[in-house]
Scaffold this motif. Sequence first.
Motif, PDB file in Angstrom:
ATOM      1  N   TYR A 203      32.188  35.774  44.414  1.00 21.26           N
ATOM      2  CA  TYR A 203      31.862  34.329  42.690  1.00 21.26           C
ATOM      3  C   TYR A 203      31.672  34.845  41.676  1.00 21.26           C
ATOM      4  O   TYR A 203      30.881  34.285  41.404  1.00 21.26           O
ATOM      5  N   PRO A 204      30.489  35.889  41.677  1.00 23.24           N
ATOM      6  CA  PRO A 204      29.979  36.512  40.154  1.00 23.24           C
ATOM      7  C   PRO A 204      31.572  36.869  39.435  1.00 23.24           C
ATOM      8  O   PRO A 204      30.852  36.685  38.214  1.00 23.24           O
ATOM      9  N   PHE A 205      32.188  37.339  39.568  1.00 22.04           N
ATOM     10  CA  PHE A 205      33.479  36.891  39.122  1.00 22.04           C
ATOM     11  C   PHE A 205      34.049  35.759  38.483  1.00 22.04           C
ATOM     12  O   PHE A 205      35.020  35.759  37.912  1.00 22.04           O
ATOM     13  N   ARG A 206      33.437  34.463  39.284  1.00 21.62           N
ATOM     14  CA  ARG A 206      34.114  33.140  38.968  1.00 21.62           C
ATOM     15  C   ARG A 206      33.162  32.355  37.995  1.00 21.62           C
ATOM     16  O   ARG A 206      31.906  32.509  37.582  1.00 21.62           O
ATOM     17  N   GLY A 207      33.796  31.447  37.263  1.00 18.70           N
ATOM     18  CA  GLY A 207      32.974  30.682  35.834  1.00 18.70           C
ATOM     19  C   GLY A 207      32.248  31.553  34.647  1.00 18.70           C
ATOM     20  O   GLY A 207      31.674  31.085  33.385  1.00 18.70           O
ATOM     21  N   ASN A 208      32.961  33.172  34.173  1.00 19.29           N
ATOM     22  CA  ASN A 208      32.676  33.396  33.214  1.00 19.29           C
ATOM     23  C   ASN A 208      33.862  33.841  32.756  1.00 19.29           C
ATOM     24  O   ASN A 208      35.119  33.059  33.559  1.00 19.29           O
ATOM     25  N   ALA A 209      34.332  35.518  31.577  1.00 15.97           N
ATOM     26  CA  ALA A 209      34.735  34.958  31.538  1.00 15.97           C
ATOM     27  C   ALA A 209      36.013  36.451  31.821  1.00 15.97           C
ATOM     28  O   ALA A 209      36.805  36.061  31.599  1.00 15.97           O
ATOM     29  N   LEU A 210      36.012  36.375  33.558  1.00 25.97           N
ATOM     30  CA  LEU A 210      36.604  37.188  34.286  1.00 25.97           C
ATOM     31  C   LEU A 210      37.477  36.039  35.358  1.00 25.97           C
ATOM     32  O   LEU A 210      37.486  36.838  36.184  1.00 25.97           O
ATOM     33  N   ASP A 211      37.140  34.938  34.752  1.00 29.74           N
ATOM     34  CA  ASP A 211      37.652  33.823  36.149  1.00 29.74           C
ATOM     35  C   ASP A 211      39.337  34.082  36.493  1.00 29.74           C
ATOM     36  O   ASP A 211      39.412  34.035  37.398  1.00 29.74           O
ATOM     37  N   ALA A 212      39.748  33.877  35.032  1.00 28.46           N
ATOM     38  CA  ALA A 212      40.781  33.976  35.239  1.00 28.46           C
ATOM     39  C   ALA A 212      41.459  35.094  36.359  1.00 28.46           C
ATOM     40  O   ALA A 212      42.864  35.380  36.553  1.00 28.46           O
ATOM     41  N   ASP A 216      42.679  38.505  40.802  1.00 29.84           N
ATOM     42  CA  ASP A 216      43.148  40.638  40.819  1.00 29.84           C
ATOM     43  C   ASP A 216      42.666  41.481  41.297  1.00 29.84           C
ATOM     44  O   ASP A 216      42.408  41.836  41.926  1.00 29.84           O
ATOM     45  N   ILE A 217      41.126  40.488  41.204  1.00 29.25           N
ATOM     46  CA  ILE A 217      39.839  41.485  40.982  1.00 29.25           C
ATOM     47  C   ILE A 217      39.404  41.845  42.849  1.00 29.25           C
ATOM     48  O   ILE A 217      39.731  42.826  43.378  1.00 29.25           O
ATOM     49  N   VAL A 218      39.828  40.373  42.675  1.00 29.09           N
ATOM     50  CA  VAL A 218      39.725  40.684  45.111  1.00 29.09           C
ATOM     51  C   VAL A 218      40.807  41.460  45.807  1.00 29.09           C
ATOM     52  O   VAL A 218      40.562  42.016  46.267  1.00 29.09           O
ATOM     53  N   ASN A 219      41.709  40.929  45.124  1.00 29.86           N
ATOM     54  CA  ASN A 219      43.253  42.199  45.698  1.00 29.86           C
ATOM     55  C   ASN A 219      42.988  43.063  45.349  1.00 29.86           C
ATOM     56  O   ASN A 219      43.151  44.037  46.417  1.00 29.86           O
ATOM     57  N   ALA A 220      42.805  43.642  44.133  1.00 33.40           N
ATOM     58  CA  ALA A 220      42.997  44.737  43.955  1.00 33.40           C
ATOM     59  C   ALA A 220      41.646  45.866  44.805  1.00 33.40           C
ATOM     60  O   ALA A 220      41.781  47.380  45.177  1.00 33.40           O
ATOM     61  N   LEU A 221      40.156  44.798  44.994  1.00 31.62           N
ATOM     62  CA  LEU A 221      39.463  45.563  45.926  1.00 31.62           C
ATOM     63  C   LEU A 221      39.590  45.860  47.324  1.00 31.62           C
ATOM     64  O   LEU A 221      39.294  47.472  47.899  1.00 31.62           O
ATOM     65  N   SER A 222      40.541  45.147  47.886  1.00 31.43           N
ATOM     66  CA  SER A 222      40.778  44.371  48.709  1.00 31.43           C
ATOM     67  C   SER A 222      41.851  45.922  49.762  1.00 31.43           C
ATOM     68  O   SER A 222      41.157  46.378  50.470  1.00 31.43           O
ATOM     69  N   ILE A 223      42.519  46.269  48.972  1.00 34.98           N
ATOM     70  CA  ILE A 223      43.675  47.856  48.830  1.00 34.98           C
ATOM     71  C   ILE A 223      42.954  48.395  48.973  1.00 34.98           C
ATOM     72  O   ILE A 223      43.407  49.681  49.205  1.00 34.98           O
ATOM     73  N   ALA A 224      41.720  48.976  47.322  1.00 36.09           N
ATOM     74  CA  ALA A 224      41.632  49.897  47.221  1.00 36.09           C
ATOM     75  C   ALA A 224      40.693  50.101  48.841  1.00 36.09           C
ATOM     76  O   ALA A 224      40.321  51.113  49.144  1.00 36.09           O
ATOM     77  N   GLY A 225      39.846  49.593  49.107  1.00 33.84           N
ATOM     78  CA  GLY A 225      39.111  49.459  50.534  1.00 33.84           C
ATOM     79  C   GLY A 225      40.066  49.569  51.710  1.00 33.84           C
ATOM     80  O   GLY A 225      39.375  50.598  52.345  1.00 33.84           O
TER      81      GLY A 225
END
Length: 500
Positions: A203-212, A216-225
């Motif tokens: 959620y640090p990526f929510r409510g700011n410029a990265l909200d949109a 994609d960030i969560v999916n990308a990190l999960s796939i890389a993980g």
Amino acid sequence: MRFHPKRWLYLAHRWLGIALCAFFAMWFFSGMVMMYVGYPKLTPAERLQHLPPLAATAPLLGPAQALDRAGISGPLKELRLAAASGGRAVYFVTPSATKGSRATVIDATSGERLPPVDAAWALASAAAYGGSGADPLYLGSLDEDAFTHSRGLDAHRPLHRVELPDADKTWLYISGQTGEVVRDATRSERLWNYAGAWIHWLYPFRGNALDAYWSDIVNALSIAGIAVALAGTAVGLLRWRFTRTYRSGSRSPYAGGSMLRWHHVTGLLFALVTITWIFSGLMSMNPWRIFDSGAPPLQTSALQGGPLVFGVQDATPQALITAAGGSVRELRWAPVLGKTTAFAQIGSGQPMLLDGRTAQPLALAPQTLGAAAARLLPYPVARMETLLDYDLYYYAREAHSMMGGSDRPLPIWRIVFDDPHATWVHLDPHTGSVLGRLDSRQRTKRWLFAMLHSWDWLPLLERRPLWDITLLTLSLGGLALSATGVVMGWRRLRRPARKA
């Protein structure tokens, strides 16, 4: 330069691991926190507990009178009456036509439409919620903060934040549209959430410029993980000697007690659960909409039997409260099988059904309800079952958990349709309400997400603390695997600096 698959596998695991092991450690630690402290929410039981009872002697307008004075004509989706806004009784009017349209609030004594909620109104709502003697502190208006990222609050924004003078320093979030309390968060919940759900869900990526780009960030990190965990598993197996030992007498090439040895052993022991949890976390995001089946919506009008309309001949709120035996905290009107039905909510649990015109107790005829439920989809019904107990697809979780807190009554009906999507509909035979819908893809998600991620398996859930011991043991193993990776990565990154 020759291509050496093993060398590239080792390098990929090393550098991807350096980049991602900190996320792994954070996910395992925050997951353990979330087992006992969830993201703040206001459950239906909590909401009803803080509503003052409606007085049978109060000068309340009937639904038809209130709607007429407010200039609102039907049909409606739902109408509610509760002392839930500013400490006084109001009608909450939900139109039936537009999806996501906001409710209109009407004063139940004057029929006046209430304007958008200001600070004074929010303080009055908070004081009524907190009980006698509460002197809340207004903390300002906001659109979204760390504890209000839920999309279910979108219809209530902007929100007013108020602090109660209780021992827990509880924050209340008041709807800027209706004046209702829509969320509460105690001080301990707020503090633990920074180590729990807030970082677990990134959620640090929510409510700011990265909200949109959050999904994609969560999916990308999960796939890389998943990739780094699979690569690490392959490396660990390649480096482990199953048939003979190294010169040291060990099957691992790394010195006993070293960080490399700990990482190697914990990786072999907990690689599978690590991959499983990262994969199931990815499934929670419904990546590429793989669980969207495109099934047609349910024809709930079959259960309603007509629109919700009111007339002067309908029973008054006072008559309904008296018929329910007093102590009614909320009245709700909805059409059920062609009849305007009042749901009198006395406390938590099932509401009492009353005829909206005569105020007499009402019981739904099983045959009529079953015939209407069979028309929810334009396909034949394969079978109808009565569930007397929870099972793998219909069960309750603790209120603080991600999927907990909602009402899960028993017994219920499970209506299995013979349609292309293999749809199941769960229906409450007491109220005629649809409790949920599961098609084949959603049932698959139940296994790939809820089962693999939260271990929502009844033999474990019903045998606490076996569930706790199992998940804590596996989580600590995954945390040890991740923490050793973090230490090794830190040492690797410090090497160039020491050489310089």
